[in-house]
Structures are given as C-alpha cells and as structure tokens.
Design a protein around this motif. Sequence first.
Motif, PDB file in Angstrom:
ATOM      1  N   LEU A 102      41.255  46.061  44.187  1.00 39.83           N
ATOM      2  CA  LEU A 102      41.793  46.659  42.972  1.00 39.83           C
ATOM      3  C   LEU A 102      40.789  47.640  42.401  1.00 39.83           C
ATOM      4  CD1 LEU A 102      43.239  43.446  41.247  1.00 39.83           C
ATOM      5  CD2 LEU A 102      44.491  45.125  42.618  1.00 39.83           C
ATOM      6  N   THR A 103      41.269  48.809  42.019  1.00 37.22           N
ATOM      7  CA  THR A 103      40.410  49.769  41.336  1.00 37.22           C
ATOM      8  C   THR A 103      40.193  49.301  39.896  1.00 37.22           C
ATOM      9  OG1 THR A 103      42.277  51.112  40.580  1.00 37.22           O
ATOM     10  CG2 THR A 103      41.366  51.617  42.764  1.00 37.22           C
ATOM     11  N   PRO A 104      39.239  49.911  39.166  1.00 35.93           N
ATOM     12  CA  PRO A 104      39.013  49.491  37.772  1.00 35.93           C
ATOM     13  C   PRO A 104      40.252  49.558  36.893  1.00 35.93           C
ATOM     14  CG  PRO A 104      37.167  50.804  38.543  1.00 35.93           C
ATOM     15  CD  PRO A 104      38.197  50.869  39.618  1.00 35.93           C
ATOM     16  N   ASP A 105      41.217  50.432  37.228  1.00 34.32           N
ATOM     17  CA  ASP A 105      42.450  50.486  36.443  1.00 34.32           C
ATOM     18  C   ASP A 105      43.571  49.658  37.085  1.00 34.32           C
ATOM     19  OD1 ASP A 105      42.867  52.085  38.605  1.00 34.32           O
ATOM     20  OD2 ASP A 105      43.597  53.822  37.480  1.00 34.32           O
ATOM     21  N   LEU A 106      43.161  48.711  37.980  1.00 32.65           N
ATOM     22  CA  LEU A 106      44.058  47.736  38.610  1.00 32.65           C
ATOM     23  C   LEU A 106      45.052  48.363  39.582  1.00 32.65           C
ATOM     24  CD1 LEU A 106      44.814  45.276  35.637  1.00 32.65           C
ATOM     25  CD2 LEU A 106      42.960  45.229  37.327  1.00 32.65           C
ATOM     26  N   MET A 107      44.723  49.490  40.144  1.00 33.35           N
ATOM     27  CA  MET A 107      45.539  50.072  41.209  1.00 33.35           C
ATOM     28  C   MET A 107      45.205  49.360  42.520  1.00 33.35           C
ATOM     29  SD  MET A 107      47.721  52.397  42.267  1.00 33.35           S
ATOM     30  CE  MET A 107      47.705  53.718  41.034  1.00 33.35           C
ATOM     31  N   PRO A 108      46.192  48.739  43.179  1.00 31.44           N
ATOM     32  CA  PRO A 108      45.898  48.054  44.444  1.00 31.44           C
ATOM     33  C   PRO A 108      45.748  49.044  45.589  1.00 31.44           C
ATOM     34  CG  PRO A 108      48.230  47.834  43.907  1.00 31.44           C
ATOM     35  CD  PRO A 108      47.590  48.541  42.741  1.00 31.44           C
ATOM     36  N   THR A 158      33.216  32.317  38.322  1.00 33.02           N
ATOM     37  CA  THR A 158      33.556  32.368  36.900  1.00 33.02           C
ATOM     38  C   THR A 158      35.065  32.364  36.788  1.00 33.02           C
ATOM     39  OG1 THR A 158      31.580  33.694  36.454  1.00 33.02           O
ATOM     40  CG2 THR A 158      33.284  33.620  34.742  1.00 33.02           C
ATOM     41  N   GLU A 159      35.629  31.282  36.278  1.00 39.04           N
ATOM     42  CA  GLU A 159      37.083  31.146  36.213  1.00 39.04           C
ATOM     43  C   GLU A 159      37.635  31.883  34.995  1.00 39.04           C
ATOM     44  OE1 GLU A 159      40.426  27.548  36.429  1.00 39.04           O
ATOM     45  OE2 GLU A 159      38.311  27.190  36.867  1.00 39.04           O
ATOM     46  N   PRO A 160      38.739  32.592  35.132  1.00 40.05           N
ATOM     47  CA  PRO A 160      39.313  33.299  33.987  1.00 40.05           C
ATOM     48  C   PRO A 160      39.971  32.326  33.021  1.00 40.05           C
ATOM     49  CG  PRO A 160      40.801  33.442  35.846  1.00 40.05           C
ATOM     50  CD  PRO A 160      39.564  32.755  36.349  1.00 40.05           C
ATOM     51  N   PRO A 161      40.142  32.701  31.761  1.00 38.73           N
ATOM     52  CA  PRO A 161      40.880  31.843  30.834  1.00 38.73           C
ATOM     53  C   PRO A 161      42.319  31.693  31.297  1.00 38.73           C
ATOM     54  CG  PRO A 161      40.480  34.015  29.871  1.00 38.73           C
ATOM     55  CD  PRO A 161      39.679  33.951  31.119  1.00 38.73           C
ATOM     56  N   HIS A 162      42.824  30.474  31.217  1.00 45.67           N
ATOM     57  CA  HIS A 162      44.172  30.208  31.731  1.00 45.67           C
ATOM     58  C   HIS A 162      45.262  30.869  30.895  1.00 45.67           C
ATOM     59  CE1 HIS A 162      42.652  26.350  33.944  1.00 45.67           C
ATOM     60  NE2 HIS A 162      42.004  27.438  34.286  1.00 45.67           N
ATOM     61  N   ASP A 163      44.941  31.243  29.694  1.00 42.81           N
ATOM     62  CA  ASP A 163      45.924  31.911  28.835  1.00 42.81           C
ATOM     63  C   ASP A 163      45.482  33.332  28.496  1.00 42.81           C
ATOM     64  OD1 ASP A 163      43.771  31.300  27.274  1.00 42.81           O
ATOM     65  OD2 ASP A 163      44.918  30.388  25.636  1.00 42.81           O
ATOM     66  N   GLY A 164      44.643  33.904  29.370  1.00 41.89           N
ATOM     67  CA  GLY A 164      44.095  35.224  29.103  1.00 41.89           C
ATOM     68  C   GLY A 164      44.930  36.339  29.690  1.00 41.89           C
ATOM     69  N   PRO A 165      44.432  37.571  29.639  1.00 48.40           N
ATOM     70  CA  PRO A 165      45.174  38.728  30.153  1.00 48.40           C
ATOM     71  C   PRO A 165      45.283  38.689  31.675  1.00 48.40           C
ATOM     72  CG  PRO A 165      42.943  39.365  29.542  1.00 48.40           C
ATOM     73  CD  PRO A 165      43.122  37.954  29.067  1.00 48.40           C
ATOM     74  N   SER A 166      46.298  39.354  32.193  1.00 51.38           N
ATOM     75  CA  SER A 166      46.498  39.394  33.644  1.00 51.38           C
ATOM     76  C   SER A 166      45.639  40.499  34.246  1.00 51.38           C
ATOM     77  CB  SER A 166      47.982  39.610  33.960  1.00 51.38           C
ATOM     78  OG  SER A 166      48.737  38.483  33.602  1.00 51.38           O
ATOM     79  N   VAL A 214      46.993  32.345  39.884  1.00 51.54           N
ATOM     80  CA  VAL A 214      47.994  31.951  38.888  1.00 51.54           C
ATOM     81  C   VAL A 214      47.575  32.382  37.494  1.00 51.54           C
ATOM     82  CG1 VAL A 214      49.095  29.951  37.799  1.00 51.54           C
ATOM     83  CG2 VAL A 214      48.819  30.027  40.287  1.00 51.54           C
ATOM     84  N   TRP A 215      46.272  32.399  37.216  1.00 49.26           N
ATOM     85  CA  TRP A 215      45.787  32.632  35.853  1.00 49.26           C
ATOM     86  C   TRP A 215      45.648  34.104  35.499  1.00 49.26           C
ATOM     87  CZ3 TRP A 215      47.024  28.166  34.728  1.00 49.26           C
ATOM     88  CH2 TRP A 215      46.567  27.025  35.398  1.00 49.26           C
ATOM     89  N   ASP A 216      45.757  35.015  36.471  1.00 49.43           N
ATOM     90  CA  ASP A 216      45.480  36.413  36.125  1.00 49.43           C
ATOM     91  C   ASP A 216      46.403  37.411  36.828  1.00 49.43           C
ATOM     92  OD1 ASP A 216      44.506  36.424  38.746  1.00 49.43           O
ATOM     93  OD2 ASP A 216      42.420  36.178  38.111  1.00 49.43           O
ATOM     94  N   ALA A 217      47.569  36.972  37.313  1.00 47.87           N
ATOM     95  CA  ALA A 217      48.452  37.899  38.014  1.00 47.87           C
ATOM     96  C   ALA A 217      49.909  37.760  37.581  1.00 47.87           C
ATOM     97  CB  ALA A 217      48.344  37.659  39.528  1.00 47.87           C
ATOM     98  N   SER A 218      50.122  37.237  36.398  1.00 45.67           N
ATOM     99  CA  SER A 218      51.497  36.996  35.952  1.00 45.67           C
ATOM    100  C   SER A 218      51.958  38.088  34.980  1.00 45.67           C
ATOM    101  CB  SER A 218      51.603  35.640  35.260  1.00 45.67           C
ATOM    102  OG  SER A 218      51.002  35.690  33.980  1.00 45.67           O
ATOM    103  N   SER A 219      53.242  38.035  34.665  1.00 40.71           N
ATOM    104  CA  SER A 219      53.774  38.862  33.587  1.00 40.71           C
ATOM    105  C   SER A 219      53.320  38.288  32.245  1.00 40.71           C
ATOM    106  CB  SER A 219      55.307  38.895  33.654  1.00 40.71           C
ATOM    107  OG  SER A 219      55.749  39.615  34.774  1.00 40.71           O
TER     108      SER A 219
END
Length: 387
Positions: free
Chosen positions: A154-160, A242-250, A335-340
Amino acid sequence: MILFELIPFEYLRVIWWLLLGVLLIAFALTDGFDMGTGALLPFVAKTDTERRVVINTVGPVWEGNQVWFILGGGAIFAAWPPLYAVSFSGFYLAMFLILVALIVRPVGFKYRSKREDPAWRNFWDWVLFFGGALPALLFGVAVGNVLLGVPFHLTPDLMPIYEGGLFGKLFGLLRPFALLCGIVSISMLVMHGAGWLVLKTTGDVQARARRFGQTTALIVMAGYALAGLWLAFGIGGYAFVTEPPHDGPSNPLLSEVTRTGSWLAAYSARPWIIIAPVLGFLGTFMARRALSGQGELSPLLWSKMAIFGVISSVGLVMFPFILPSSTDPNSSLTVWDASSSHQTLFVMLVAGLIFLPIILAYTAWVYRVLWGKVGPEDVEDPERHAY
C-alpha cells in the motif's frame, strides 16, 4: 445515542468476518456439489441417457446455489473494500477464468440437449466438466496463495500496488503449496458431488459415483494432512508487533506486522479452534465410509461437515489476518483495519438479518419441492425433466 452505536465497531467487524465466512461456506456447500457433479459428468455417466440424468440432478438448483457466490462477492465489496480492491485486482486473470467457467456452464446446461448430434452433446459435456472442475481448482489455489501471502503493498495514500505482470497474476499463482490446496479443493468438491449423485441417482451412475467419491475422499485426507504439515514447518505465519485499535480507522499502515513463526501457532493461542480440522478430517473419513456402504443421504451430509471444517480451519488459523502481504507485511489487511465504516457495517447487518432468512427459507422450500431421485424415465419424459 446514534442507532449504529448500539453495537461496538469492533464487534461489527468480527460479525462481518464471520458472515463472510458463512457466505463462502454456504457457496461451497451448495454450488460445490454442482461443480463436483460437473467434474464427474464424463466419468460416472457413460451413455447419453446417463449423462442427462446427471445433468438433471443439478439442473433445477444450480442457479439458486450461485446466489451465495454473488452474496459473498457483494459482502466483500461492501464490508471489506480494501480486500475487494487488492484481491480482485491481484487475482484478476484467475478470477476472469473462473467467471468464464461459470458463464459457459449455464450455456452448456441450456444448449447441450438442443441437438441429437453425439459430437455436439459430447462437446457440451466437456464444457460442463470445465465449468465445474476449473473453479473448484482455482478457488483452492487462491486460498493457498492467501496463506502464502500475496505480493502487494500500500502506498502512503492507501493505493494498492500489486507486484507482477501477466505471469505474476496468473501463472505466478501456481506455486506448489497453492497447487496442493487446489488439489484438496477440487477433490473435496468432487467428493461432495459424488455424495449428491448417490442421493439423487440409482444404478450404475450411483455405483460409479460411490467409487470416485471414495477415491477423492482419500486424496482430501492425504492432501489436507500434507498441507497442515507444510504450514507447520515450511510456511511462515504473520503476527502483530504493534496491533491496531480494534475500533480504529481502516488504515493497515497504522500497525506493524512481522512474518515469523507458523500459522499453526494460532492453536496455542486459541486451542478451541482445533475443532475445525477435527471436523474436516472426521467429515471426510465418515463420508468415505458412507460412500463405501449403503447410505444415500449420509455421504452428502458428512461431506458438508468436511467442507465446513476445512474452510473454517483456514479462517480461524489466519484470524485476524484476511489478506497478508508477502512483500510488505505492514500492508497486510486484517479484520481490525480493512473494513467499511461503523455505520456501513451496521446498516448492512440490518439488511442481512432481514434478507438472509428469506433466502434460506426459499432455498429450503425449493429443495423440498424438488426432493427425490432422477432416473432414465424422468429424462425420457418431456414433462419431467429440465434438460
């Protein structure tokens, strides 16, 4: 309180991870025996009448069974947009082949018996074989590549960015472990198709289906065991530094991931998930035993258990990862960082709770109405057959 906040964001993410698994397993349980039946067609049916019998066992239900494939793709698109973007672009050519197979299959159903010419009918019989065998193989190859890790970042602007051209997006998927997973997949669905034919046919077709089902059940058990050993000792797993917050941004780039150890370390962290491979092996063993006996409904039911166990074991071992990156682990989707968004997942859940029971009820009604065996007398009577 805003209505969608009644269910915490992290709960909705897990719920939709589970629902995605349910949709994919439902597709394998239903359209799986359609694909397995198609792959068996040239081998279990020797005469034109026998082949028409086999085709008419799935003829009335295959269209409804594909609903689960559409629902699964729609769920990925709406609930997991980054997963949709990376997987459908990275696996584009393989997905195109699957779609070609799924498109020509209904053409084969519709046109196969339109002419009496044996060459014409033989051609469409092999089209139906292709339409069943190729997706069954490639779905397993895709699962194997997910376990190996997919070459994207992923690029810094999340372009795959998917690394690899034509070779990487098609032939590069045919790695040894992925091919093993493909063999397990096609063998499992052929076993499932054999169970369906045992239930729906009689005589020589049923006897041949039993023999092929027993053989493919052995391949499933051996291949599944070998894949487990390969995962344990030959393929690195993924873990959070470092695990992301489960309710954080995608945003997958907010976490740090390392590739270390084994995927099977999940059994130490969550021992209860051992139930999945147990169901996979037990279901396959019992399906083979039922196929070698006199049972008619039991082979299909046991093969359903096997499919449920095998597919579940992959998802449970990988959790919370859903698409790891082999070239940049930090870009791996979880699951924690790729959802809508929170609200989107809530609205989708409400819609799912309304429409899924309707689909299940309708599907159950269709199978009840169409219950019973298909024999030569059915295909010879124009009022009693579909194809």
